[in-house]
Design an enzyme around this catalytic site. Structure first.
Site, PDB file in Angstrom:
ATOM      1  N   ASP A 146       1.279  -1.279  -0.227  1.00  0.00           N
ATOM      2  CA  ASP A 146      -0.154  -0.093   0.426  1.00  0.00           C
ATOM      3  C   ASP A 146       1.056   1.468  -0.038  1.00  0.00           C
ATOM      4  O   ASP A 146       1.592   1.442   0.940  1.00  0.00           O
ATOM      5  CB  ASP A 146      -0.925   0.206   1.693  1.00  0.00           C
ATOM      6  CG  ASP A 146      -2.346   0.485   1.033  1.00  0.00           C
ATOM      7  OD1 ASP A 146      -2.130   2.186   0.110  1.00  0.00           O
ATOM      8  OD2 ASP A 146      -3.139   0.649   1.936  1.00  0.00           O
ATOM      9  N   ASP A 147       1.129   2.623  -0.509  1.00  0.00           N
ATOM     10  CA  ASP A 147       1.356   3.309  -0.977  1.00  0.00           C
ATOM     11  C   ASP A 147       2.902   3.333  -1.382  1.00  0.00           C
ATOM     12  O   ASP A 147       4.183   3.795  -0.834  1.00  0.00           O
ATOM     13  CB  ASP A 147       1.686   3.890   0.191  1.00  0.00           C
ATOM     14  CG  ASP A 147      -1.074   4.536   0.009  1.00  0.00           C
ATOM     15  OD1 ASP A 147      -0.814   4.609  -1.323  1.00  0.00           O
ATOM     16  OD2 ASP A 147      -0.415   5.955   0.146  1.00  0.00           O
ATOM     17  N   CYS A 196      -5.782   4.366  -3.604  1.00  0.00           N
ATOM     18  CA  CYS A 196      -5.970   3.246  -2.896  1.00  0.00           C
ATOM     19  C   CYS A 196      -7.761   2.672  -3.528  1.00  0.00           C
ATOM     20  O   CYS A 196      -6.969   1.443  -4.887  1.00  0.00           O
ATOM     21  CB  CYS A 196      -6.321   2.864  -1.442  1.00  0.00           C
ATOM     22  SG  CYS A 196      -4.481   3.391  -1.379  1.00  0.00           S
ATOM     23  N   ARG A 202      -8.289  -0.612  -6.280  1.00  0.00           N
ATOM     24  CA  ARG A 202      -8.539  -2.464  -5.855  1.00  0.00           C
ATOM     25  C   ARG A 202     -10.001  -2.818  -5.853  1.00  0.00           C
ATOM     26  O   ARG A 202      -9.754  -3.499  -6.566  1.00  0.00           O
ATOM     27  CB  ARG A 202      -8.850  -1.853  -4.060  1.00  0.00           C
ATOM     28  CG  ARG A 202      -6.999  -1.788  -3.281  1.00  0.00           C
ATOM     29  CD  ARG A 202      -7.301  -1.025  -2.130  1.00  0.00           C
ATOM     30  NE  ARG A 202      -6.089  -0.700  -2.282  1.00  0.00           N
ATOM     31  CZ  ARG A 202      -4.934  -1.596  -1.015  1.00  0.00           C
ATOM     32  NH1 ARG A 202      -5.614  -3.200  -0.484  1.00  0.00           N
ATOM     33  NH2 ARG A 202      -3.602  -1.309  -0.910  1.00  0.00           N
ATOM     34  N   LYS A 236      -6.476  -5.239   3.914  1.00  0.00           N
ATOM     35  CA  LYS A 236      -7.021  -4.121   3.767  1.00  0.00           C
ATOM     36  C   LYS A 236      -7.822  -3.944   2.600  1.00  0.00           C
ATOM     37  O   LYS A 236      -7.611  -4.715   1.485  1.00  0.00           O
ATOM     38  CB  LYS A 236      -6.134  -2.484   3.320  1.00  0.00           C
ATOM     39  CG  LYS A 236      -6.764  -1.207   2.320  1.00  0.00           C
ATOM     40  CD  LYS A 236      -6.174  -0.371   3.174  1.00  0.00           C
ATOM     41  CE  LYS A 236      -5.903   0.828   1.502  1.00  0.00           C
ATOM     42  NZ  LYS A 236      -4.963   1.351   1.783  1.00  0.00           N
ATOM     43  N   HIS A 257     -11.519  -1.619   2.008  1.00  0.00           N
ATOM     44  CA  HIS A 257     -11.230  -0.495   1.201  1.00  0.00           C
ATOM     45  C   HIS A 257     -12.498   0.064   0.518  1.00  0.00           C
ATOM     46  O   HIS A 257     -12.902   0.405  -0.975  1.00  0.00           O
ATOM     47  CB  HIS A 257      -9.808   0.791   0.545  1.00  0.00           C
ATOM     48  CG  HIS A 257      -9.889   1.700   0.901  1.00  0.00           C
ATOM     49  ND1 HIS A 257      -8.781   2.608   0.068  1.00  0.00           N
ATOM     50  CD2 HIS A 257     -10.945   2.893   1.800  1.00  0.00           C
ATOM     51  CE1 HIS A 257      -9.458   3.486   0.704  1.00  0.00           C
ATOM     52  NE2 HIS A 257     -10.127   3.865   1.199  1.00  0.00           N
ATOM     53  N   HIS A 286       1.596   2.395   4.332  1.00  0.00           N
ATOM     54  CA  HIS A 286       1.154   2.780   4.454  1.00  0.00           C
ATOM     55  C   HIS A 286       0.907   4.097   5.493  1.00  0.00           C
ATOM     56  O   HIS A 286       1.284   3.190   6.729  1.00  0.00           O
ATOM     57  CB  HIS A 286      -1.021   2.874   3.929  1.00  0.00           C
ATOM     58  CG  HIS A 286      -1.547   3.920   4.036  1.00  0.00           C
ATOM     59  ND1 HIS A 286      -1.859   4.884   4.310  1.00  0.00           N
ATOM     60  CD2 HIS A 286      -2.288   3.777   3.382  1.00  0.00           C
ATOM     61  CE1 HIS A 286      -2.600   5.540   3.824  1.00  0.00           C
ATOM     62  NE2 HIS A 286      -3.222   4.750   3.266  1.00  0.00           N
ATOM     63  N   ASP A 300      -0.305  -0.116  -4.738  1.00  0.00           N
ATOM     64  CA  ASP A 300      -1.819   0.202  -5.109  1.00  0.00           C
ATOM     65  C   ASP A 300      -1.777   0.882  -5.817  1.00  0.00           C
ATOM     66  O   ASP A 300      -2.437   1.395  -6.969  1.00  0.00           O
ATOM     67  CB  ASP A 300      -2.303   0.057  -4.466  1.00  0.00           C
ATOM     68  CG  ASP A 300      -2.520   0.725  -2.941  1.00  0.00           C
ATOM     69  OD1 ASP A 300      -1.205   0.782  -2.728  1.00  0.00           O
ATOM     70  OD2 ASP A 300      -3.423   1.530  -2.779  1.00  0.00           O
ATOM     71  N   ASN A 301      -0.129   1.747  -5.734  1.00  0.00           N
ATOM     72  CA  ASN A 301      -0.086   3.338  -6.160  1.00  0.00           C
ATOM     73  C   ASN A 301       1.237   3.630  -5.900  1.00  0.00           C
ATOM     74  O   ASN A 301       1.881   2.932  -4.652  1.00  0.00           O
ATOM     75  CB  ASN A 301      -1.382   4.177  -6.039  1.00  0.00           C
ATOM     76  CG  ASN A 301      -1.385   4.415  -4.122  1.00  0.00           C
ATOM     77  OD1 ASN A 301      -2.377   4.109  -3.581  1.00  0.00           O
ATOM     78  ND2 ASN A 301      -0.203   4.410  -3.144  1.00  0.00           N
ATOM     79  N   LYS A 341       2.184   9.533  -5.537  1.00  0.00           N
ATOM     80  CA  LYS A 341       0.524   8.879  -5.160  1.00  0.00           C
ATOM     81  C   LYS A 341      -0.475  10.375  -5.724  1.00  0.00           C
ATOM     82  O   LYS A 341      -0.442  11.369  -4.668  1.00  0.00           O
ATOM     83  CB  LYS A 341      -0.125   8.489  -3.433  1.00  0.00           C
ATOM     84  CG  LYS A 341      -1.384   8.675  -3.385  1.00  0.00           C
ATOM     85  CD  LYS A 341      -1.208   7.792  -1.696  1.00  0.00           C
ATOM     86  CE  LYS A 341      -2.266   7.188  -1.817  1.00  0.00           C
ATOM     87  NZ  LYS A 341      -2.183   6.675  -0.754  1.00  0.00           N
TER      88      LYS A 341
HETATM   89 CA   LIG Z   1      -2.439   3.021  -1.626  1.00  0.00          CA
END
Ligand SMILES: [Ca+2]
Length: 652
Positions: free
Chosen positions: A40-41, A78, A82, A138, A140, A230, A336-337, A390
């Site tokens: 994540d990130d 995010c 996803r 996660k 989300h 993250h 994811d980014n 991001k």
């Molecule tokens: Ca993310």
């Protein structure tokens, strides 16, 4: 019912053996396990196999055994990423058209804020085809009980429902308005164990299910969605200590080191140049000793989170190896980014009172009571040659590291620079599993928009993707990729609002806008993007809140320009050439500030205006002129603040 019907159809199709892309011989093969791991990130250069110095031996080994995708793309935040990842379609179709709906988008189809019933998830399709389906990490993609992963095809779930949280027990919320909620098989969990740490907990839940079901004859689909790295940046102290002092030379040095390593490892071609350091991000040398110490500590924690995640991933690989399952497992790893360059103080619902509860002193950052973030300097180092991070539609926001290890066979190459999109994973999974998508027999289900990578992974083609264009839109930012071209448009105040064109093969840093040299190419891509927006139902609107501020400032800007002209007209008989020149410069800079990054001119103009105010204040007759200069100063300051990204308000 409709989804159940579609899934039953998919299962029937699978049972009857495949047609089209899947041959009878292939579908008769053993179905592979699928392990989908998402960070994540995490930035483009954080892994050892992508130029990074962080200790990531398990993912490095995965890259050696598999394939590095150096031109892999996600969406800039995010939840939309996803949604596309799990459904293989477009975020506007799946219900995540935006991560932060504007009033215009609220209630519109495709902007539900959770996965809607027009789409089916990888877990729903694979589960209906006999797969065991696990999800840890996660989600989300919806808070309500009916929207949770347990209701979207995952048979075992341990899920963090919102977009993030503190990583230890009794976690702090990522946003005051977004409470922490963990869910186990659809039911909200009350408390977490005292020794809880997110990355370890997700890993151990998945390992427990794999161990329990070791004798199962069914293949598995496991979605391991880490919340590392993250923010808030939290890591076990021993891992933070491991990186002590590693980043004391600052983010510009790290960026250069990683950029060189990217080229040495073949991730980026030799011809790519490192762009100049972005003006709006303070130079390392301009920071005080205290600021440097705290900033480099934040990077140490970020590195520790990735190091720890790699170690945990290694535990999963080792378990699969012991179970004799690793070879027959398709492993995908991706972020994811891009890395997060915004400090948490800029988050929409974070105010001084909220931040007062955290102890972000040097000796405490990384612990449960702190809320550190990576911030723009280190995020820029992590993106290295790619622009921004991001939240932006530039490559730093949407090009992320990705590794794929196909089941059984080793790919012919270890690195590939063809364009790949996050929507391509689900078609790949289905292709390898010999399962057809329900939309092939049910019109009410949205069709896949990605392309299967399976033919390439099986060595049946040398190109990952053909000439098909890939378009997307999030938060008013647009992009379309076709071959070597990327056409992109982002709304003011973060960009000019004009469409730009880049050759991202030669220029992944998007330094040379070819819009004026290749107008026909650009026009064709814009036309294709318009078709895309109609197809997926984009309700176009730039970011809420920022847009009205921007529009108001723009009106003020033109009023000031008019006032300067009026003032020049009234004083026309008494104005010196220098005075006329200065006033014209003011006008040019004011107009220029809305069409390009004229930050230096902006600050110079503010200095000029303030000097003017000081001089004019000695002449009481010129009160109106003093007012005009002060209003001009204020407008300029607001424009510059907005342009520096401080009002960028993505819900992360
Ligand atoms: Ca993310």
């Amino acid at each position: 019912m409709r989804i159940l019907k579609a899934l039953a159809t998919a299962l029937a199709l699978f049972t009857l053996a495949g047609t089209g892309a899947v041959t009878a011989a292939e579908s008769a093969q053993v179905q592979p396990n699928i392990l989908l791991i998402v960070a994540d990130d995490m930035g483009y250069t954080d892994l050892g196999s992508f130029g990074g110095e962080i200790h990531t031996p398990n993912l490095n080994r995965l890259a050696e055994q598999g394939l590095r995708l150096t031109n892999f793309h996600t969406l800039p935040t995010c939840a939309p990423t996803r949604a596309v990842l799990l459904t293989g379609t477009d975020n506007h179709i799946a219900g995540l058209g935006s991560q932060l709906n504007s009033a215009k988008q609220q209630g519109q189809p495709g902007y539900e804020g959770h996965l809607n019933n027009r789409v089916v998830t990888a877990a729903e399709i694979l589960g209906a085809s006999g797969y065991r389906t696990y999800m840890a990490g996660k989600w989300h993609l919806g808070h309500e009980v009916s929207q949770r992963p347990a209701k979207r095809g995952f048979q075992e779930t341990f899920a963090l429902l919102p977009g993030g949280a503190g990583h230890f027990a009794e976690p702090v919320a990522l946003h005051p308005a977004e409470p922490v909620e963990y869910s186990r098989n659809g039911k909200t969990l009350g408390t977490l164990p005292e020794d809880f740490y997110s990355t370890r907990a997700y890993t151990e839940h998945l390992m427990a299910w794999l161990e329990r079901d070791a004798n199962s004859q069914s293949p598995f689909f496991a979605y391991l969605a880490y919340t590392a790295p993250h923010d808030p940046l939290h890591a076990p102290q021993a891992y933070i200590d491991k990186y002590k002092g590693h980043y004391d030379a600052g983010y510009e040095v790290l960026r250069e080191q990683r950029f060189i390593a990217l080229k040495v490892s073949g991730v980026l071609p030799e011809s790519v140049a490192l762009p100049v350091w972005p003006r709006i991000i303070p130079r390392w040398a301009s920071l005080s000793a205290e600021e440097k110490a705290l900033s480099s500590r934040n990077m140490e924690i970020y590195a520790a989170m990735i190091d720890y995640m790699d170690e945990q991933i290694g535990r999963v690989f080792e378990l699969l190896r012991q179970q004799g399952q690793l070879d027959n497992t398709l492993v995908v790893f991706m972020s994811d980014n891009g890395p997060n360059g915004l400090p948490s103080t800029t988050y929409p619902t974070h105010d001084a009172e909220y931040h007062a509860q955290f102890d972000n002193r040097l000796q405490n950052v990384g612990r449960p009571s702190s809320f550190p973030s990576l911030a723009a300097g280190w995020a820029t180092a992590s993106s290295a040659a790619l622009s921004k991070f991001k939240g932006f539609i530039t490559e730093g926001g949407i090009r992320t590291p990705a590794i794929v290890k196909p089941p059984s066979v080793q790919p012919a190459a270890s690195i590939n620079s063809d364009y790949v999109h996050v929507a391509d994973w689900l078609p790949t999974f289905l292709d390898l599993a010999g399962v057809h998508h329900p939309s092939t027999t049910d019109d009410s289900i949205a069709a896949l928009r990605g392309s299967s990578l399976a033919p390439f992974l099986r060595g049946k083609t040398t190109k990952l993707n053909g000439s098909k264009s890939r378009a997307f839109e999030v938060h008013g930012s647009r992009a379309i990729f076709k071959g070597k071209w990327k056409a992109t448009q982002a709304p003011p105040p973060f960009s000019s609002g004009e469409w730009k064109l880049f050759n991202i093969h030669n220029d992944p840093s998007e330094s040379i806008n070819l819009a004026h040299k290749e107008p026909e190419n650009l026009a064709e891509l814009i036309a294709e993007h318009e078709v895309y927006e109609k197809e997926v139902g984009v309700v176009y609107d730039a970011l809420p809140i920022v847009k009205p501020i921007h529009d108001a400032l723009k009106i003020l800007q033109w009023l000031i320009v008019a006032a300067i002209f009026w003032s020049m007209f009234l004083q026309r008989h008494h104005m010196s050439p220098a005075r006329i020149g200065y006033s014209l410069l003011q006008i040019v800079c004011l107009v220029g500030l809305f069409s390009a990054y004229f930050n230096i001119a902006g600050w110079a103009l503010i200095a000029g205006l303030l000097t003017e105010v000081l001089i004019l204040m000695r002449k009481p007759a010129c009160a109106s002129k003093v007012c005009l200069s002060l209003v001009s100063c204020t407008v300029l300051l607001l424009i510059l603040i907005i342009k520096s990204g401080y009002l960028l308000i993505f819900s992360l």
